[in-house]
Each structure stands twice: as structure tokens, then as C-alpha cells.
Design an enzyme around this catalytic site. Structure first.
Site, PDB file in Angstrom:
ATOM      1  N   GLU A   1      35.267  13.649 -45.388  1.00 54.86           N
ATOM      2  CA  GLU A   1      35.025  15.085 -45.278  1.00 54.86           C
ATOM      3  C   GLU A   1      36.338  15.804 -44.982  1.00 54.86           C
ATOM      4  O   GLU A   1      36.349  16.915 -44.480  1.00 54.86           O
ATOM      5  CB  GLU A   1      33.916  15.419 -44.285  1.00 54.86           C
TER       6      GLU A   1
ATOM      7  N   CYS B   1      29.378  12.980 -42.310  1.00 50.52           N
ATOM      8  CA  CYS B   1      29.699  11.608 -41.879  1.00 50.52           C
ATOM      9  C   CYS B   1      28.827  10.554 -42.549  1.00 50.52           C
ATOM     10  O   CYS B   1      29.192   9.379 -42.558  1.00 50.52           O
ATOM     11  CB  CYS B   1      29.548  11.480 -40.369  1.00 50.52           C
TER      12      CYS B   1
ATOM     13  N   SER C   1      24.295  20.936 -32.818  1.00 51.78           N
ATOM     14  CA  SER C   1      24.544  19.743 -33.653  1.00 51.78           C
ATOM     15  C   SER C   1      23.968  18.495 -32.989  1.00 51.78           C
ATOM     16  O   SER C   1      23.495  17.584 -33.662  1.00 51.78           O
ATOM     17  CB  SER C   1      26.049  19.577 -33.928  1.00 51.78           C
TER      18      SER C   1
ATOM     19  N   HIS D   1      25.895   6.185 -35.743  1.00 52.68           N
ATOM     20  CA  HIS D   1      27.019   7.104 -35.944  1.00 52.68           C
ATOM     21  C   HIS D   1      27.454   7.574 -34.559  1.00 52.68           C
ATOM     22  O   HIS D   1      26.616   8.023 -33.766  1.00 52.68           O
ATOM     23  CB  HIS D   1      26.597   8.299 -36.811  1.00 52.68           C
TER      24      HIS D   1
ATOM     25  N   LYS E   1      22.390   9.384 -25.657  1.00 45.45           N
ATOM     26  CA  LYS E   1      21.196  10.240 -25.780  1.00 45.45           C
ATOM     27  C   LYS E   1      20.256   9.704 -26.861  1.00 45.45           C
ATOM     28  O   LYS E   1      19.035   9.717 -26.709  1.00 45.45           O
ATOM     29  CB  LYS E   1      21.604  11.677 -26.134  1.00 45.45           C
TER      30      LYS E   1
HETATM   31  N1  CAA Z   1      31.950  14.064 -14.887  1.00 48.40           N
HETATM   32  C1  CAA Z   1      30.994  13.465 -15.646  1.00 48.40           C
HETATM   33  N2  CAA Z   1      30.425  14.085 -16.717  1.00 48.40           N
HETATM   34  C2  CAA Z   1      30.840  15.320 -17.044  1.00 48.40           C
HETATM   35  C3  CAA Z   1      31.827  15.994 -16.299  1.00 48.40           C
HETATM   36  C4  CAA Z   1      32.388  15.311 -15.166  1.00 48.40           C
HETATM   37  N3  CAA Z   1      33.333  15.859 -14.414  1.00 48.40           N
HETATM   38  N4  CAA Z   1      32.022  17.207 -16.854  1.00 48.40           N
HETATM   39  C5  CAA Z   1      31.183  17.301 -17.904  1.00 48.40           C
HETATM   40  N5  CAA Z   1      30.468  16.165 -18.030  1.00 48.40           N
HETATM   41  C6  CAA Z   1      29.467  15.820 -19.038  1.00 48.40           C
HETATM   42  C7  CAA Z   1      28.517  16.958 -19.367  1.00 48.40           C
HETATM   43  O1  CAA Z   1      27.426  17.012 -18.449  1.00 48.40           O
HETATM   44  C8  CAA Z   1      28.097  16.582 -20.778  1.00 48.40           C
HETATM   45  O2  CAA Z   1      27.157  15.544 -20.739  1.00 48.40           O
HETATM   46  P1  CAA Z   1      25.605  15.833 -21.042  1.00 48.40           P
HETATM   47  O3  CAA Z   1      25.545  16.391 -22.440  1.00 48.40           O
HETATM   48  O4  CAA Z   1      24.975  14.492 -20.939  1.00 48.40           O
HETATM   49  O5  CAA Z   1      25.145  16.820 -20.028  1.00 48.40           O
HETATM   50  C9  CAA Z   1      29.382  15.981 -21.355  1.00 48.40           C
HETATM   51  O6  CAA Z   1      30.176  15.600 -20.251  1.00 48.40           O
HETATM   52  C10 CAA Z   1      30.188  16.947 -22.219  1.00 48.40           C
HETATM   53  O7  CAA Z   1      30.432  18.101 -21.469  1.00 48.40           O
HETATM   54  P2  CAA Z   1      30.140  19.544 -22.069  1.00 48.40           P
HETATM   55  O8  CAA Z   1      28.766  19.577 -22.693  1.00 48.40           O
HETATM   56  O9  CAA Z   1      30.450  20.554 -21.048  1.00 48.40           O
HETATM   57  O10 CAA Z   1      31.237  19.539 -23.226  1.00 48.40           O
HETATM   58  P3  CAA Z   1      31.588  20.670 -24.255  1.00 48.40           P
HETATM   59  O11 CAA Z   1      30.852  21.938 -24.008  1.00 48.40           O
HETATM   60  O12 CAA Z   1      33.059  20.739 -24.263  1.00 48.40           O
HETATM   61  O13 CAA Z   1      31.062  20.157 -25.646  1.00 48.40           O
HETATM   62  C11 CAA Z   1      30.498  18.911 -27.550  1.00 48.40           C
HETATM   63  C12 CAA Z   1      30.766  18.846 -26.037  1.00 48.40           C
HETATM   64  C13 CAA Z   1      29.406  19.936 -27.838  1.00 48.40           C
HETATM   65  C14 CAA Z   1      30.030  17.546 -27.988  1.00 48.40           C
HETATM   66  C15 CAA Z   1      31.818  19.312 -28.261  1.00 48.40           C
HETATM   67  O14 CAA Z   1      32.810  18.370 -28.016  1.00 48.40           O
HETATM   68  C16 CAA Z   1      31.664  19.475 -29.773  1.00 48.40           C
HETATM   69  O15 CAA Z   1      31.340  20.547 -30.251  1.00 48.40           O
HETATM   70  N6  CAA Z   1      31.951  18.397 -30.550  1.00 48.40           N
HETATM   71  C17 CAA Z   1      31.876  18.443 -32.032  1.00 48.40           C
HETATM   72  C18 CAA Z   1      30.458  18.374 -32.522  1.00 48.40           C
HETATM   73  C19 CAA Z   1      29.844  17.017 -32.312  1.00 48.40           C
HETATM   74  O16 CAA Z   1      30.514  16.005 -32.179  1.00 48.40           O
HETATM   75  N7  CAA Z   1      28.496  16.970 -32.331  1.00 48.40           N
HETATM   76  C20 CAA Z   1      27.786  15.718 -32.232  1.00 48.40           C
HETATM   77  C21 CAA Z   1      26.538  15.715 -33.099  1.00 48.40           C
HETATM   78  S1  CAA Z   1      26.952  16.156 -34.786  1.00 48.40           S
HETATM   79  C22 CAA Z   1      27.627  14.730 -35.459  1.00 48.40           C
HETATM   80  O17 CAA Z   1      27.452  13.658 -34.955  1.00 48.40           O
HETATM   81  C23 CAA Z   1      28.452  14.853 -36.726  1.00 48.40           C
HETATM   82  C24 CAA Z   1      29.902  14.715 -36.369  1.00 48.40           C
HETATM   83  O18 CAA Z   1      30.427  13.607 -36.393  1.00 48.40           O
HETATM   84  C25 CAA Z   1      30.650  15.897 -36.009  1.00 48.40           C
END
Ligand code: CAA
Length: 445
Positions: A83, A120, A211, A244, A253
Site C-alpha cells: 500500500e 494490509c 479503525s 494482522h 483486543k
Molecule cells: N501505560 C500503559 N498503557 C498506556 C499508557 C501508559 N502510560 N498510556 C496509554 N496507554 C494505553 C492506552 O490505554 C491504550 O490502550 P487501550 O486501547 O487498551 O486503552 C494504548 O496505550 C494506546 O494509547 P492511546 O489510545 O491513547 O493511543 P493513541 O490515541 O495515540 O492512538 C492508535 C493509538 C489509535 C492505535 C494510533 O496509533 C493510530 O491511529 N494508529 C494507526 C491506525 C491503526 O493502526 N489502527 C489499527 C486497526 S486498523 C489496521 O489494523 C490496518 C493497519 O494496519 C493500519
């Protein structure tokens, strides 16, 4: 029926490493444990100045051909899944074939080449195409080279920046394979979604939280569809379940939801009932909301049971080891997860031959696919030949300032000059631009 599947796997990681806890988190003002514990990621791989999706794919494929003692005439297909393509017409597979022709006497003129796109999941779809081509008897004794290669970069200062990565996985698909045979049964979960997309742009538009929901919903649908073909699944049916893996936290999850689904109505649900009750059944609730709340509560309880932890440690955790060090490789990610599990088994003397894997692929936009694979006798030797541990270890550890330069180097709108941090050694490198704006490559001894 003919046995068809993966005969060899070679992995090439981008040669730079961004340490997420030590280097990235402090600059973002984040607690390092957000990465190491929350997302489950320690580092991301990035391409050095002379690397891109073509060089990484060609280097993985070259190592694979060399190890198997193959010549171009043995290859009937070259399918690339990505991609991160930079051309809407000419496929990356032609560039990779061009690279390989620099180092072999023969050519790939009689190999069918293509490029697969569905986020992906395209890596798994290419694998499928190759298997179907052989099963249809159209291969004339030749094998298929399937290459999943990506530079998973996100816009600077976007939430996705935490989950970047770069690398390629090359797979050799044949009859009577050494590593795994693929099942013909498959399940799909597919819907028109706008959770993550790149409408003619390099960096994704992404609704991160959504997502994750879409990933889980499509996975669930695909498991239900798979079970229509195979009957109910049970956790004991599969030695490992490679998912994946955009980041290991996502798999955490998905795994517990999959486990809940598989134990419903089984001896395991029965045994756990004394501790956490039985699984909520929809017909016992007045509203969807009340049912969803009860499910969440059950899943929380389930996650803490010994039965679940033991299953997770055995069937899921070993699939995450490479991802946690290299980040998201998009099309290659689920293939890294399978490889991590096989490597774990080989290193720990686990006799996997004849055992099954349940492979769960996903692509945004969105589609999940589930199939099973039967591990073959030759897997230990095939996996032991990999150099992935050395490659991961030898990456150059970039500072935050260097990371900013590397991101700009690979940003198609900037493409700034950058002195490489590493020295190419017996590999293909990006070598500048040709008269039609095509990318040029050379093999460096
Ligand atoms: N100690 C322990 N855990 C902590 C922490 C700390 N100090 N601070 C935060 N966390 C945890 C949070 O609770 C969260 O876990 P949960 O979801 O279990 O609650 C995790 O760490 C991540 O923290 P945030 O949710 O605050 O992180 P974020 O807002 O920066 O976003 C994300 C995370 C949404 C995955 C972001 O990185 C993103 O947009 N990534 C790209 C999209 C993606 O990968 N999506 C996955 C599904 S789509 C897919 O699979 C296709 C692909 O390849 C892209």
C-alpha cells in the site's frame, strides 16, 4: 488433493531503528509505557536513504532464491502486495524483477507479474492468488514469488506516527511445501468502510479509534464465515493464531474476543462458569446496550482467568515478537506474525509438524479473511535459515533529529537528500531517477 502452500520465507527489515520508549516518547511528551505496555511496541524499522519498497522486496526475494538454489526460469509468477506504491500504472513487481535480473543470467520474461491492493490484506490475497494458480494446474511445475513490502509512514504529529514500520516479506509458493499447507476453506468479513484510506496521497487519512472497531467487527464476521465452512472452532484446534498486527495491543483486543467466541458452549465455558459466570446470551437482555455491557464485563473477567492467560501465552504471545521490534509492515504484518510463531516453535523444540495455525488477516477499508494452515515437517530447517534476528540487532539506532530527516527523505513531496547511516553490503539500492521519472536501482557488491 495437491498440497500447496509456503515453501520458504525471507524477511528484510528497514535498516534503521526508532526506539519508541527511549527516543520517540520523550519528544512526544508521552509516558514510554504507552508504547511498551499499551501498544506493545518497542521500536519501529525505517528504510535508510538508499532503501524503499523495491529494494526491501528485491533483497528479501534475492536471499530466498539464493537459499533455495532457484533460477529465474523456476519462477512462474511474481506478485507484489503493497500500500506504499509510487506508480499508478507500472507495478512494483516489474521493478523487483528488473533488480533480480541484474544478478541472474536468465530473465523473468515468462513470469506473470502483478500488484495487489487492498490495504494490509493484499499480502494474503496475493498468497491466495498464487495458491489458486497452482491448484488450477496452470503453473507448469513452476513456483510463485509473493512479496509483501511497505513503508508504513504516517504524517508527522498524527496519532498513527506511533505505529510506523518498514520491511518486506518474500514467500515462495509451491506444491508439497516445506513450511505450511493452506486450507481451501476460508472465511470473509468485508464491508465498505472509511476507517483508513489514502485517496491519492502518501500518508493515510485515519480515524484510529474507529479503525480498531472496524478491525474487530470484520474479524468477527470472517470467523463466523470460516465456521460456516469448517464447523465450530475450538481453542485446542490451533497451535498458534497469527493475526494482522498493526501493533500488539490490537491483537490483545482481538484475541480475547476470538477466544470468547470459540469457547461458547464448550467444556471451557462450563469450567469457567463458577468464576465468571456463563457468557451473556442476547435473548436474555432487553436492549443491545445492556447486552454489550454484559459482554464487556464477561470479557474483562475472562481476560483475568488462568485458562485464558495460558492460552494467550501459548497461542498468541509468540506471534508478536518480531512486530514488537519492527512496528507495522502493513501487507507483511500477518506474515511476520506467522513467522514469529514458527520461529518460537523451532527455537523451543515444539513439534509443530501436522499441527494447525489459524491465520487472521485484515485490511482497512475493510476486509478480514481467516483460513487455516497445516505445518509441514520441513518447517524447523526453513525457519532456522532466517537472518531476521541479526538484521534487527544490526539496525542503526536513530536519534529524534535523524528520525525527522529520515521521514522527510521518504516523504514523496520532500524527498530530501540524506547521507545514509549504514553501508549497503551485497544488496540492491535506490540509485536516483531516470528520464521518465522512473526509479533506478543498482546491485552493490
Ligand atoms: N501505560 C500503559 N498503557 C498506556 C499508557 C501508559 N502510560 N498510556 C496509554 N496507554 C494505553 C492506552 O490505554 C491504550 O490502550 P487501550 O486501547 O487498551 O486503552 C494504548 O496505550 C494506546 O494509547 P492511546 O489510545 O491513547 O493511543 P493513541 O490515541 O495515540 O492512538 C492508535 C493509538 C489509535 C492505535 C494510533 O496509533 C493510530 O491511529 N494508529 C494507526 C491506525 C491503526 O493502526 N489502527 C489499527 C486497526 S486498523 C489496521 O489494523 C490496518 C493497519 O494496519 C493500519
Amino acid at each position: 488433493m495437491t498440497s500447496v502452500g509456503i515453501d520458504a520465507i525471507e524477511i528484510h527489515t528497514g535498516k534503521l531503528k526508532l526506539d519508541l520508549a527511549e527516543t520517540f516518547a520523550p519528544e512526544m511528551g508521552d509516558d514510554p509505557e504507552k508504547y511498551t505496555k499499551g501498544l506493545g511496541l518497542h521500536a519501529s524499522s525505517f528504510p535508510d536513504a538508499y532503501e524503499d519498497i523495491v529494494t526491501m522486496g528485491a533483497n528479501a526475494a534475492h536471499r530466498l532464491l539464493e537459499r533455495k538454489g532457484l533460477e529465474p526460469a523456476d519462477v512462474g509468477r511474481i506478485d507484489v502486495a503493497t500500500e506504499s506504491a509510487f506508480d499508478n500504472s507500472k507495478p512494483v513487481s516489474t521493478y523487483i524483477a528488473g533488480c533480480l535480473e541484474q544478478v541472474y543470467d536468465g530473465d523473468f520474461h515468462h513470469a506473470n507479474k502483478g500488484e495487489r491492493k487492498f490495504a494490509c490484506i493484499a499480502g494474503t490475497q496475493s498468497l491466495d492468488d498464487a495458491v489458486n494458480w497452482i491448484l488450477a494446474g496452470r503453473n507448469r511445475g513452476r513456483g510463485a514469488l509473493v512479496i509483501a513490502t511497505d513503508t508504513a509512514l504516517y504524517a508527522r504529529d498524527s496519532s498513527g506516527e506511533a505505529t510506523q514500520g518498514a520491511g518486506a516479506v518474500a514467500m515462495w509458493i509451491t506444491e508439497d511445501p516445506d513450511i505450511v499447507e493452506l486450507s481451501t476453506e476460508q472465511g470473509y468479513g468485508s464491508a465498505d468502510e472509511t476507517d483508513f484510506l489514502k485517496p491519492n496521497q502518501q500518508f493515510p487519512s485515519v480515524d484510529g479509534k474507529r479503525s480498531m472497531q472496524v478491525y474487530l467487527a470484520r474479524m468477527r464476521e470472517s470467523l463466523q464465515d470460516f465456521e460456516r465452512a469448517t464447523g465450530a472452532s475450538h481453542p485446542d484446534d490451533y497451535a498458534f493464531i497469527p493475526f494482522h498486527t498493526p501493533f500488539p495491543g490490537m491483537v490483545r483486543k482481538a484475541a480475547v474476543l476470538g477466544y470468547r467466541h470459540m469457547i461458547r458452549g464448550t467444556d471451557i465455558e462450563e469450567e469457567l462458569a463458577a468464576d465468571i459466570g456463563r457468557q451473556p446470551r442476547r435473548e436474555r437482555f432487553d436492549s443491545d446496550d445492556a447486552f454489550e455491557d454484559a459482554i464487556s464485563e464477561y470479557v474483562d473477567g475472562l481476560t483475568d482467568t488462568d485458562a485464558y492467560r495460558e492460552w494467550y501465552d501459548a497461542a498468541i504471545q509468540p506471534t508478536l515478537s518480531i512486530s514488537s521490534q519492527v512496528g507495522n509492515w502493513y501487507t507483511g504484518s500477518v506474515h511476520l506474525a506467522r513467522f514469529s510463531a514458527l520461529k518460537h516453535a523451532a527455537e523451543n523444540g515444539i513439534d509443530l509438524a501436522g499441527k494447525r495455525l489459524l491465520v487472521a488477516s485484515y485490511g482497512s477499508g475493510a476486509q478480514a479473511e481467516i483460513h487455516s494452515e497445516t505445518v509441514q515437517d520441513g518447517f524447523t530447517e526453513a525457519v532456522a535459515a532466517s537472518t531476521i534476528d541479526e538484521q534487527i540487532e544490526q539496525r542503526y539506532d536513530i536519534s529524534f533529529a535523524e528520525y525527522e530527516q529520515v521521514h522527510d527523505r521518504h516523504n514523496h513531496e520532500k524527498s530530501v537528500e540524506l547521507e545514509p547511516f549504514t553501508q549497503p553490503d551485497a544488496e540492491f539500492v535506490f540509485d536516483g531517477w531516470g528520464p521518465m521519472n522512473e526509479r533506478k536501482y543498482t546491485y552493490v557488491e
